[in-house]
Design a protein around this motif. Structure first.
Motif, short mmCIF file in Angstrom:
data_model
loop_
_atom_site.label_atom_id
_atom_site.label_comp_id
_atom_site.label_asym_id
_atom_site.label_seq_id
_atom_site.Cartn_x
_atom_site.Cartn_y
_atom_site.Cartn_z
N GLU A 185 0.82 -1.26 0.08
CA GLU A 185 -0.01 0.06 0.09
C GLU A 185 0.86 1.29 0.12
O GLU A 185 0.40 2.26 -0.54
CB GLU A 185 -0.98 0.03 1.19
N HIS A 186 1.86 1.23 0.71
CA HIS A 186 2.86 2.37 0.53
C HIS A 186 4.45 2.05 0.21
O HIS A 186 4.74 1.25 1.02
CB HIS A 186 2.85 3.00 2.13
N ILE A 234 -1.09 9.23 -3.77
CA ILE A 234 0.10 10.27 -3.80
C ILE A 234 1.09 9.62 -4.85
O ILE A 234 1.45 8.40 -4.79
CB ILE A 234 0.78 10.54 -2.48
N LEU A 235 1.28 10.40 -5.80
CA LEU A 235 2.43 9.99 -6.79
C LEU A 235 3.47 11.08 -6.90
O LEU A 235 3.03 12.25 -7.26
CB LEU A 235 1.81 9.76 -8.20
N LEU A 236 4.81 10.68 -6.46
CA LEU A 236 5.86 11.39 -6.41
C LEU A 236 6.88 11.13 -7.54
O LEU A 236 7.74 10.16 -7.04
CB LEU A 236 6.37 11.66 -5.09
N THR A 254 -8.15 9.30 -10.35
CA THR A 254 -9.24 10.13 -9.98
C THR A 254 -9.24 10.05 -8.59
O THR A 254 -9.85 11.02 -7.90
CB THR A 254 -10.51 9.63 -10.47
N ASN A 255 -8.54 9.57 -7.80
CA ASN A 255 -8.47 9.44 -6.17
C ASN A 255 -7.27 10.23 -5.60
O ASN A 255 -6.99 10.31 -4.40
CB ASN A 255 -8.51 7.95 -5.61
N ALA A 256 -6.18 10.73 -6.69
CA ALA A 256 -5.01 11.40 -6.08
C ALA A 256 -5.32 12.67 -5.47
O ALA A 256 -6.18 13.25 -5.77
CB ALA A 256 -4.03 11.52 -7.56
N SER A 257 -4.61 12.99 -4.64
CA SER A 257 -4.43 14.03 -3.66
C SER A 257 -3.23 14.97 -4.01
O SER A 257 -3.15 15.95 -3.65
CB SER A 257 -4.67 13.94 -2.48
#
Length: 308
Positions: A185-186, A234-236, A254-257
């Motif tokens: 998940e992370h 979160i995509l970095l 669509t769920n990205a913050s």
């Protein structure tokens, strides 16, 4: 730290106080059958006594957020076969702690972050199941062994790797394609020295919520399959050497913050469909070469070389 012998004590928790001094060497004498020892968030200093390794029934050990120094006693990794949680984060510990033969029981949560550990990660499998591994903000080097994710493929999801943070170290080389887990998940790989491209195998990370591979030396184009990671929040990808255009497939997140593509060598224009994520664009601020699009709780941080 005054202590009295109590063989019936199973758990000791004095976390979140202002305890000073060192950890008593005779802890096994005071609490021979203890299963949980939490001394975190204090001001304990000195070394971790080797006698802690004699607490053979220990299930959880938390010494985090203190002022401990020196090397970790070998017994903490070899004698405590029942240990499920080991948290040594936020101290001043050092040594090549992950080059040893390790034993963290059938399942494990290991937190060594924010110390001064060095060396490489052992090539052999030290755990049968690992749920959480955080070794961020240290001085580890070398490559990432495949066992970190391979240990999760033969077991039920309840025991699989959920959280992996190896950021802020000096790991190098390509990101291994075997670094995948259906349950993950992370995944934090940022602020290392990774090179090459994002592995195609990352397209199988269907449950990943956080993917941080920013501040490395990754290159080539941003893969389109990242847009298929529908759970991603979160995509970095910032501070790398990615080139080409921003793939329109990222509009499917669509769920990205938070999406950070800043400080790369991307070209072209920002896909209009990004505004479809989480509502309408409420603010667009532009500085030379920097475009920041704020969409309600969503922030896109992009560095673009516009093609006219």
């Amino acid at each position: 730290m005054p202590l009295n012998r109590n063989p019936n004590t199973m758990s000791v928790d004095i976390s979140g106080n202002r305890i000073i001094g060192s950890i008593p060497r005779y802890m096994p004498k005071f609490f021979p059958h203890i299963t949980c020892l939490n001394l975190s968030i204090n001001s304990l200093d000195g070394v971790i006594p080797s006698s802690i390794g004699d607490l053979v029934e220990l299930y959880e050990l938390d010494l985090s957020h203190n002022k401990l120094s020196g090397e970790v006693p070998t017994g903490l990794f070899t004698n405590l076969s029942h240990l499920f949680v080991l948290n040594l984060s936020n101290n001043s510990l050092h040594g090549e702690v992950l080059e040893r033969n390790l034993n963290l029981g059938d399942k494990g949560r290991l937190q060594l972050d924010n110390n001064y550990f060095t060396g490489k990660i052992i090539d052999t499998i030290p755990w049968s199941i690992l749920q959480l591994l955080d070794i961020s903000n240290n001085f580890f080097t070398g490559s990432i062994p495949c066992w970190i994710s391979n240990i999760t493929t033969s077991f039920e999801p309840v025991g699989s790797l959920l959280f992996l943070d190896i950021s802020k170290n000096s790991f190098s080389g390509p990101i291994p394609s075997c670094l995948i887990s259906q349950s993950l998940e992370h995944l934090h790989l940022g602020s290392n020295k990774f090179t090459g491209s994002i592995p195609n195998s990352f397209g199988t990370l269907k449950n990943v919520l956080t993917l941080d591979i920013g501040n490395n030396y990754l290159s080539h184009m941003i893969p389109k399959f990242l847009g298929e990671l529908s759970s991603l929040r979160i995509l970095l990808l910032g501070k790398n050497n990615f080139s080409g255009s921003i793939p329109k497939q990222l509009c499917r997140l669509t769920n990205a913050s938070l999406i950070d593509l800043s400080n790369n060598f991307l070209s072209g224009s920002i896909p209009r469909c990004l505004q479809n994520i989480k509502g309408q664009v409420t603010k667009l601020s532009c500085t030379p070469g920097i475009y920041m699009v704020m969409i309600e709780m969503v922030v896109f941080h992009l560095t673009i070389i516009r093609v006219l």
